[in-house]
Design a protein around this motif. Structure first.
Motif, PDB file in Angstrom:
ATOM      1  N   GLN A 203       1.267  -1.107   0.572  1.00  0.00           N
ATOM      2  CA  GLN A 203       0.146   0.173  -0.150  1.00  0.00           C
ATOM      3  C   GLN A 203       1.534   1.170  -0.051  1.00  0.00           C
ATOM      4  OE1 GLN A 203      -2.408  -2.256   3.479  1.00  0.00           O
ATOM      5  NE2 GLN A 203      -3.796  -0.757   2.436  1.00  0.00           N
TER       6      GLN A 203
ATOM      7  N   HIS B 173       1.140  -9.327   4.780  1.00  0.00           N
ATOM      8  CA  HIS B 173       0.422  -8.663   4.644  1.00  0.00           C
ATOM      9  C   HIS B 173      -0.529  -8.769   3.098  1.00  0.00           C
ATOM     10  CE1 HIS B 173      -2.240  -4.058   6.746  1.00  0.00           C
ATOM     11  NE2 HIS B 173      -3.037  -5.320   5.973  1.00  0.00           N
ATOM     12  N   TRP B 174      -0.940  -9.719   2.834  1.00  0.00           N
ATOM     13  CA  TRP B 174      -1.609  -9.990   1.595  1.00  0.00           C
ATOM     14  C   TRP B 174      -1.026 -10.333   0.252  1.00  0.00           C
ATOM     15  CZ3 TRP B 174      -6.360  -6.531   2.801  1.00  0.00           C
ATOM     16  CH2 TRP B 174      -6.986  -6.895   4.055  1.00  0.00           C
TER      17      TRP B 174
ATOM     18  N   ASN C 206      -1.696 -10.395   8.395  1.00  0.00           N
ATOM     19  CA  ASN C 206      -2.741  -9.736   8.622  1.00  0.00           C
ATOM     20  C   ASN C 206      -3.948 -10.296   8.321  1.00  0.00           C
ATOM     21  OD1 ASN C 206      -3.624  -6.582   9.003  1.00  0.00           O
ATOM     22  ND2 ASN C 206      -4.096  -7.015   6.695  1.00  0.00           N
ATOM     23  N   GLU C 207      -5.395  -9.632   9.087  1.00  0.00           N
ATOM     24  CA  GLU C 207      -6.208 -10.266   9.151  1.00  0.00           C
ATOM     25  C   GLU C 207      -6.701 -11.299   8.259  1.00  0.00           C
ATOM     26  OE1 GLU C 207      -8.619  -6.438   7.571  1.00  0.00           O
ATOM     27  OE2 GLU C 207      -8.089  -5.467   8.918  1.00  0.00           O
TER      28      GLU C 207
ATOM     29  N   ASN D 194      -9.107  -9.053  11.924  1.00  0.00           N
ATOM     30  CA  ASN D 194     -10.105  -7.952  12.085  1.00  0.00           C
ATOM     31  C   ASN D 194     -11.248  -8.875  12.703  1.00  0.00           C
ATOM     32  OD1 ASN D 194     -13.021  -7.843  10.789  1.00  0.00           O
ATOM     33  ND2 ASN D 194     -11.708  -6.345   9.712  1.00  0.00           N
TER      34      ASN D 194
ATOM     35  N   ASN E 224      -7.497  -5.582  15.068  1.00  0.00           N
ATOM     36  CA  ASN E 224      -8.041  -4.434  13.765  1.00  0.00           C
ATOM     37  C   ASN E 224      -9.667  -4.373  14.232  1.00  0.00           C
ATOM     38  OD1 ASN E 224      -5.134  -5.500  13.153  1.00  0.00           O
ATOM     39  ND2 ASN E 224      -5.885  -5.294  11.276  1.00  0.00           N
TER      40      ASN E 224
ATOM     41  N   TYR F 106     -12.832  -1.815  13.007  1.00  0.00           N
ATOM     42  CA  TYR F 106     -13.469  -0.557  11.833  1.00  0.00           C
ATOM     43  C   TYR F 106     -14.721  -0.707  11.749  1.00  0.00           C
ATOM     44  CZ  TYR F 106      -8.636  -0.293   9.526  1.00  0.00           C
ATOM     45  OH  TYR F 106      -7.679  -0.761   8.692  1.00  0.00           O
TER      46      TYR F 106
ATOM     47  N   PHE G  96     -17.031   5.447   3.514  1.00  0.00           N
ATOM     48  CA  PHE G  96     -17.225   3.880   2.743  1.00  0.00           C
ATOM     49  C   PHE G  96     -18.653   3.783   3.012  1.00  0.00           C
ATOM     50  CE2 PHE G  96     -12.883   1.313   2.981  1.00  0.00           C
ATOM     51  CZ  PHE G  96     -13.040   1.992   1.517  1.00  0.00           C
TER      52      PHE G  96
ATOM     53  N   GLU H  28      -4.314  -2.272  14.379  1.00  0.00           N
ATOM     54  CA  GLU H  28      -5.353  -0.869  13.068  1.00  0.00           C
ATOM     55  C   GLU H  28      -6.954  -0.540  13.666  1.00  0.00           C
ATOM     56  OE1 GLU H  28      -5.911  -2.298   9.271  1.00  0.00           O
ATOM     57  OE2 GLU H  28      -3.688  -3.471   8.993  1.00  0.00           O
TER      58      GLU H  28
ATOM     59  N   TRP I  50      -4.470   3.268  11.950  1.00  0.00           N
ATOM     60  CA  TRP I  50      -4.771   3.143  10.710  1.00  0.00           C
ATOM     61  C   TRP I  50      -4.674   4.131   9.628  1.00  0.00           C
ATOM     62  CZ3 TRP I  50      -2.245  -0.491   7.993  1.00  0.00           C
ATOM     63  CH2 TRP I  50      -2.685  -0.315   6.217  1.00  0.00           C
TER      64      TRP I  50
ATOM     65  N   GLU J 116      -5.093   1.445  -1.215  1.00  0.00           N
ATOM     66  CA  GLU J 116      -6.753   1.308  -0.812  1.00  0.00           C
ATOM     67  C   GLU J 116      -7.025  -0.492  -1.419  1.00  0.00           C
ATOM     68  OE1 GLU J 116      -7.257   1.058   2.785  1.00  0.00           O
ATOM     69  OE2 GLU J 116      -9.394  -0.421   2.334  1.00  0.00           O
ATOM     70  N   TRP J 117      -6.064  -1.341  -2.116  1.00  0.00           N
ATOM     71  CA  TRP J 117      -6.321  -2.247  -2.263  1.00  0.00           C
ATOM     72  C   TRP J 117      -7.646  -2.360  -3.787  1.00  0.00           C
ATOM     73  CZ3 TRP J 117      -2.765  -5.651  -0.990  1.00  0.00           C
ATOM     74  CH2 TRP J 117      -2.367  -5.452   0.255  1.00  0.00           C
TER      75      TRP J 117
ATOM     76  N   PHE K 186      -7.286   7.097   4.262  1.00  0.00           N
ATOM     77  CA  PHE K 186      -7.181   6.728   5.471  1.00  0.00           C
ATOM     78  C   PHE K 186      -5.363   7.809   6.551  1.00  0.00           C
ATOM     79  CE2 PHE K 186      -9.868   3.162   4.310  1.00  0.00           C
ATOM     80  CZ  PHE K 186     -10.693   2.484   5.735  1.00  0.00           C
TER      81      PHE K 186
HETATM   82  C1  BGC Z   1      -6.318  -3.449   6.217  1.00  0.00           C
HETATM   83  C2  BGC Z   1      -6.176  -2.131   5.795  1.00  0.00           C
HETATM   84  C3  BGC Z   1      -6.753  -1.670   4.867  1.00  0.00           C
HETATM   85  C4  BGC Z   1      -6.971  -1.142   5.926  1.00  0.00           C
HETATM   86  C5  BGC Z   1      -8.477  -0.091   5.832  1.00  0.00           C
HETATM   87  C6  BGC Z   1      -7.094  -3.444   7.087  1.00  0.00           C
HETATM   88  O1  BGC Z   1      -8.348  -4.464   6.947  1.00  0.00           O
HETATM   89  O2  BGC Z   1      -4.887  -4.402   7.416  1.00  0.00           O
HETATM   90  O3  BGC Z   1      -5.002  -3.107   4.838  1.00  0.00           O
HETATM   91  O4  BGC Z   1      -6.285  -0.395   4.613  1.00  0.00           O
HETATM   92  O5  BGC Z   1      -8.180  -2.048   6.529  1.00  0.00           O
HETATM   93  O6  BGC Z   1      -9.470  -0.674   4.219  1.00  0.00           O
END
Ligand code: BGC
Length: 421
Positions: A24, A139-140, A183-184, A241, A283, A285, A305, A332, A370, A377-378, A386
């Protein structure tokens, strides 16, 4: 400004940090995402998910296919010293970042010494500046040669991942105490094999289960053993997560639905790996209402989002982890907020949630926001922001946002408080 009654509950050596991931921010990576990003950019930019409620300015960016390809990202492979200067300016004492597997093993059975030297220099420079490194092994992103063999579902995934972890541990562990193996595992399995929004974009319940509850579990356990056998005092976890699921309208059926979602997303993985954790990397969110009619966002403000803006719900996520009797580090938490209007609020509410969780008996030791920079962002690309720091995509110039300064002020107030008492 956050009150002393919250700050006084945090341990004196609380870890104040930020988190990032190699793909990223580094730029010019060559992994399973690189070609996929180019191949699917148009299609992804055309059709936005129905739940996005984007303001006009952002909608335009979201429809731009050029912003769906990672390219030079934040250029951190070159600008890492600048990033560390910014961390100093923000008063941070910790930094979570990831190592790019595809740089370290660009070919099968070949380890690139130069790639590892880069991470060694980064770690040394962090330490020189009083910033504790926390290293994420994965990380993915997957090296291309392994993706061609089937990626996560290749029968060699765990074996190759173990070789890679062994190599980075041999080369970097002398300066690293805090480790995240994966990661996640939940998100990467869900997006790659259930929702089909990440490469290889498949939708199969069987593949999802295999990826999440078999491969990820075995990969973590192996990596945990490798890191611990090198240094039994290292501190190892995953970044998991956690979503707070609440039954939408408190009917009996909705409670069951929410319980099932909680079990599969939050609990099952934890139960499978809890003996292989020195702490829990959280993590956080989302806070979602769920029921027979699916997910709803409930009342109140939404993030860019279109998800609920509920930073204080982190407290319940933390309290739900009591049964594991392990220390916790927030690995995160953050908010997509292109106007930087709510990020300071998000951080303050997160810290209050942590302080209140500590008051009720939880052992929380750190917070990695984060993210440091606006980054790639993927599948969404560059439009979701962010970062505590704005990045100009053309010049790569960095500029600390007002939320960056609010975070720095909280840390400063904490440091003063600790000195005084
Ligand atoms: C991930 C990050 C991502 C962030 C925001 C997390 O789930 O680890 O790589 O950027 O969420 O969506």
């Amino acid at each position: 400004m956050i009150k002393d009654i919250y700050l006084e509950r945090l341990p004196k050596d609380f870890m104040w940090g930020v988190a990032t991931a190699s793909h990223q921010i580094e730029g010019n990576t060559l992994n399973n995402w690189t070609q996929w990003e180019k191949d699917t950019a148009n299609e992804r930019a055309k059709k936005l998910p129905s739940w996005y409620k984007l303001p006009k300015a952002l909608e335009q960016l979201a429809h731009n296919p050029e912003l769906r390809v990672s390219g030079k990202a934040c250029g951190s492979l070159e600008l890492w010293k600048k990033d560390i200067e910014i961390m100093k300016e923000l008063n941070l004492n910790s930094y979570r970042f990831s190592i790019e597997w595809s740089r370290v093993m660009p070919r099968k059975d070949f380890f690139d010494k130069e790639a590892v030297d880069y991470y060694r220099s980064l770690i040394k420079e962090l330490k020189k500046n009083g910033i504790e490194p926390m290293v994420t092994c994965w990380h993915w992103t997957i090296p291309v040669w392994l993706a061609e063999e089937g990626g996560i579902l290749s029968k060699n995934f765990v074996k190759q991942f173990s070789k890679y972890v062994q190599y980075i541990v041999e080369n970097l562990a002398e300066d690293v105490k805090y480790w995240i193996t994966i990661n996640e595992p939940d998100a990467v399995s869900t997006m790659s094999y259930l929702l089909g929004t990440f490469p290889p974009q498949e939708r199969s319940l069987i593949k999802y289960f295999k990826s999440h509850f078999v491969v990820m579990v075995n990969a973590h356990r192996k990596a945990y053993e490798i890191i611990k056998s090198n240094d039994k005092d290292s501190y190892v976890s995953i970044a998991k997560n956690f979503i707070l699921f609440k039954p939408s309208k408190s009917s009996f059926v909705n409670k069951i639905v929410s319980g099932i979602a909680d079990f599969f997303h939050n609990t099952l993985m934890m139960n499978r790996i809890s003996k292989y954790l020195d702490y829990i990397g959280v993590n956080y969110y989302f806070d979602w209402e769920i029921g027979v009619h699916g997910i709803s966002v409930g009342k109140g403000k939404l993030t860019d989002f279109g998800f609920p803006m509920k930073p204080y719900s982190m407290k319940r996520v933390l309290k739900n982890l009591k049964k594991y009797k392990l220390p916790i580090i927030i690995t995160e938490s953050g908010v997509p907020d292109y106007q930087d209007k709510y990020r300071s609020f998000w951080i303050e509410e997160n810290i209050k949630a942590i302080a209140d969780a500590i008051k009720s008996g939880m052992d929380v030791r750190g917070y990695m926001h984060w993210s440091l920079l606006d980054n790639f962002e993927w599948a969404e690309g560059y439009w979701p922001e962010f970062g505590l720091v704005d990045v100009n995509w053309k010049t790569l110039e960095r500029k600390i946002k007002s939320s960056g300064y609010s975070y720095a002020n909280i840390i400063n107030a904490f440091n003063k408080f600790v000195k005084k008492n």
